[in-house]
Design a protein around this motif. Sequence first.
Motif, PDB file in Angstrom:
ATOM      1  N   GLU A 130      63.502  47.897  70.815  1.00 26.13           N
ATOM      2  CA  GLU A 130      63.507  48.911  69.771  1.00 26.13           C
ATOM      3  C   GLU A 130      64.719  48.822  68.867  1.00 26.13           C
ATOM      4  N   SER A 131      65.765  48.162  69.315  1.00 28.71           N
ATOM      5  CA  SER A 131      66.987  48.126  68.512  1.00 28.71           C
ATOM      6  C   SER A 131      66.826  47.262  67.260  1.00 28.71           C
ATOM      7  N   LEU A 132      65.946  46.292  67.304  1.00 30.21           N
ATOM      8  CA  LEU A 132      65.774  45.411  66.141  1.00 30.21           C
ATOM      9  C   LEU A 132      65.189  46.153  64.939  1.00 30.21           C
ATOM     10  N   PRO A 133      64.063  46.857  65.064  1.00 31.80           N
ATOM     11  CA  PRO A 133      63.580  47.579  63.886  1.00 31.80           C
ATOM     12  C   PRO A 133      64.544  48.679  63.435  1.00 31.80           C
ATOM     13  N   TRP A 134      65.182  49.346  64.369  1.00 30.50           N
ATOM     14  CA  TRP A 134      66.126  50.402  64.010  1.00 30.50           C
ATOM     15  C   TRP A 134      67.285  49.833  63.197  1.00 30.50           C
ATOM     16  N   SER A 135      67.863  48.745  63.656  1.00 33.28           N
ATOM     17  CA  SER A 135      69.005  48.162  62.935  1.00 33.28           C
ATOM     18  C   SER A 135      68.584  47.605  61.584  1.00 33.28           C
ATOM     19  N   GLN A 136      67.389  47.051  61.494  1.00 31.49           N
ATOM     20  CA  GLN A 136      66.938  46.504  60.213  1.00 31.49           C
ATOM     21  C   GLN A 136      66.610  47.612  59.208  1.00 31.49           C
ATOM     22  N   TYR A 194      54.797  45.858  66.586  1.00 31.48           N
ATOM     23  CA  TYR A 194      55.574  47.034  66.953  1.00 31.48           C
ATOM     24  C   TYR A 194      54.725  48.288  66.755  1.00 31.48           C
ATOM     25  N   PRO A 195      54.882  49.313  67.604  1.00 28.97           N
ATOM     26  CA  PRO A 195      54.072  50.534  67.483  1.00 28.97           C
ATOM     27  C   PRO A 195      54.415  51.321  66.210  1.00 28.97           C
ATOM     28  N   LYS A 196      53.399  51.798  65.529  1.00 24.55           N
ATOM     29  CA  LYS A 196      53.560  52.530  64.271  1.00 24.55           C
ATOM     30  C   LYS A 196      54.342  53.823  64.482  1.00 24.55           C
ATOM     31  N   GLU A 197      54.130  54.506  65.614  1.00 21.46           N
ATOM     32  CA  GLU A 197      54.822  55.769  65.883  1.00 21.46           C
ATOM     33  C   GLU A 197      56.328  55.557  65.952  1.00 21.46           C
ATOM     34  N   ASP A 198      56.756  54.496  66.647  1.00 19.79           N
ATOM     35  CA  ASP A 198      58.187  54.205  66.748  1.00 19.79           C
ATOM     36  C   ASP A 198      58.772  53.873  65.383  1.00 19.79           C
ATOM     37  N   LEU A 199      58.045  53.077  64.614  1.00 23.05           N
ATOM     38  CA  LEU A 199      58.542  52.694  63.295  1.00 23.05           C
ATOM     39  C   LEU A 199      58.660  53.903  62.372  1.00 23.05           C
ATOM     40  N   ASP A 200      57.696  54.831  62.456  1.00 22.87           N
ATOM     41  CA  ASP A 200      57.779  56.047  61.642  1.00 22.87           C
ATOM     42  C   ASP A 200      58.982  56.894  62.038  1.00 22.87           C
ATOM     43  N   THR A 201      59.239  56.977  63.343  1.00 24.26           N
ATOM     44  CA  THR A 201      60.395  57.727  63.823  1.00 24.26           C
ATOM     45  C   THR A 201      61.686  57.101  63.316  1.00 24.26           C
ATOM     46  N   PHE A 202      61.790  55.774  63.409  1.00 24.02           N
ATOM     47  CA  PHE A 202      62.991  55.084  62.942  1.00 24.02           C
ATOM     48  C   PHE A 202      63.168  55.249  61.435  1.00 24.02           C
ATOM     49  N   LYS A 203      62.053  55.240  60.699  1.00 22.40           N
ATOM     50  CA  LYS A 203      62.126  55.381  59.248  1.00 22.40           C
ATOM     51  C   LYS A 203      62.660  56.762  58.873  1.00 22.40           C
TER      52      LYS A 203
END
Length: 153
Positions: A3-9, A39-48
């Motif tokens: 999860e750290s990769l999408p968050w950092s990007q 990657y799961p859409k829910e996690d990406l929306d949260t990170f966004k």
Amino acid sequence: MVESLPWSQLLRVRRIVSSDSLIDLRLNEMCQKFLARGYPKEDLDTFKIKALSKGRDELLTPKVAIESNKRIPFVTAFNGLSGQISDVIRRHWSLLGRGHDNVSEFQSPPLFSYRRNRNLKDELVVSDVGSSRRDPQTTLSRPSLVPVKHVKG
């Protein structure tokens, strides 16, 4: 998934894009790239959402380095008396602190660290075999032959 990769990007996109009108578009583009990789859409929306909540100025300010611990390392080989040695040093450490008020390292007790003792394997196995060669060949060419003079006697 990591999860750290999408968050950092996503934070990186937030840092780089200076226009408020483009930030949503660029974050959506980055999310689409991670969606294509599974990657799961829910996690990406949260990170966004979390990335959008961070201010760009906040992300651009350098972080203040945390002051490291100023304890003196006391490194020795571990043996049966190691506990007693550390007890004696801790018991009398205040003498150093009182005697040297201006040295901050003496205000807190040392950090006790132990290295492994040599064992039978260390004694029997030689790990550096190649260093005993006297004249290693340094080139691929044939060594030159030096004529030998015969002494009559």
